[in-house]
Design an enzyme around this catalytic site. Sequence first.
Site, short mmCIF file in Angstrom:
data_model
loop_
_atom_site.label_atom_id
_atom_site.label_comp_id
_atom_site.label_asym_id
_atom_site.label_seq_id
_atom_site.Cartn_x
_atom_site.Cartn_y
_atom_site.Cartn_z
N CYS A 136 0.85 -1.18 0.00
CA CYS A 136 0.00 0.00 0.00
C CYS A 136 0.89 1.24 0.00
O CYS A 136 1.87 1.30 0.75
CB CYS A 136 -0.89 0.00 1.24
SG CYS A 136 -1.98 1.43 1.38
N HIS A 178 -8.97 -3.44 -2.43
CA HIS A 178 -8.06 -2.64 -1.62
C HIS A 178 -8.48 -1.17 -1.62
O HIS A 178 -8.54 -0.54 -0.54
CB HIS A 178 -6.65 -2.80 -2.21
CG HIS A 178 -5.57 -2.06 -1.49
ND1 HIS A 178 -4.59 -2.69 -0.76
CD2 HIS A 178 -5.29 -0.73 -1.41
CE1 HIS A 178 -3.77 -1.78 -0.25
NE2 HIS A 178 -4.16 -0.58 -0.65
N GLU A 179 -8.77 -0.61 -2.79
CA GLU A 179 -9.12 0.81 -2.86
C GLU A 179 -10.48 1.09 -2.25
O GLU A 179 -10.68 2.13 -1.60
CB GLU A 179 -9.06 1.30 -4.31
CG GLU A 179 -7.71 1.14 -4.99
CD GLU A 179 -6.55 1.72 -4.18
OE1 GLU A 179 -6.75 2.72 -3.45
OE2 GLU A 179 -5.44 1.18 -4.28
N HIS A 182 -10.13 1.36 1.46
CA HIS A 182 -9.59 2.65 1.89
C HIS A 182 -10.70 3.66 2.18
O HIS A 182 -10.64 4.40 3.18
CB HIS A 182 -8.70 3.24 0.79
CG HIS A 182 -7.24 2.92 0.93
ND1 HIS A 182 -6.51 3.23 2.05
CD2 HIS A 182 -6.38 2.32 0.07
CE1 HIS A 182 -5.26 2.83 1.89
NE2 HIS A 182 -5.15 2.27 0.70
#
Length: 217
Positions: A136, A178-179, A182
């Site tokens: 990351c 993953h995004e 976030h």
Amino acid sequence: MAQQDTDQQQTGVLPVDDEGYVVDTEDCEAREAAWRERGTSRPITVVGNPVLHKECADVTDFGPELEQLVADMFASQRTASGVGLAANQIGVALKVFVYDCPEVKGGPRHVGVVCNPRLVERPAAERRLAEGKEGCLSVPTAFAELARPDYAEVTGQDVRGNPVRVRGRDFFARCLQHETDHLYGRLYLDRLSARDRKDALRQMAEGEPRYPVAEHG
């Protein structure tokens, strides 16, 4: 499938396929460059900064300010050599991420923008986990093994507020998950065991970021 004009491509309006998913693998170099060249690279926020640890606000204004933010995100992503970037990674607490990510190493490249993303849950019988090393930009120089589903589908909006559906497999599926994480205040560190999280933070402490990072108190 109708060909989109250059202005539409630059502002993130992509064609869709027969199933309603965006076609984000065409003209990738030109589209990414068109965004990036309008933007200014910003420092990357790192783990510990409060903006990374809380849910971001929904995007409600799909105007010039959002387009400039997206341009800055593409510029920042390129500076940091990333494959995906969420707005809170440059200190902006809005639900938007950009990506420039291959399906697999050497495979098709995907470039696009998603606002207000939501992961589509698949039935347990259709989910297959894939182990992979994950990193990351907000945890610079650190990597850890993490299992995620090998297919992901995200719904949301483009920079004009139009509904979009994005899907991907393998590495691109990992990027989409993953995004999206976030923007809901979750880093990949939060999915690790206590031991692996500690090891990742040790790697970060011992490493030197190759791109500018934002200071925080």
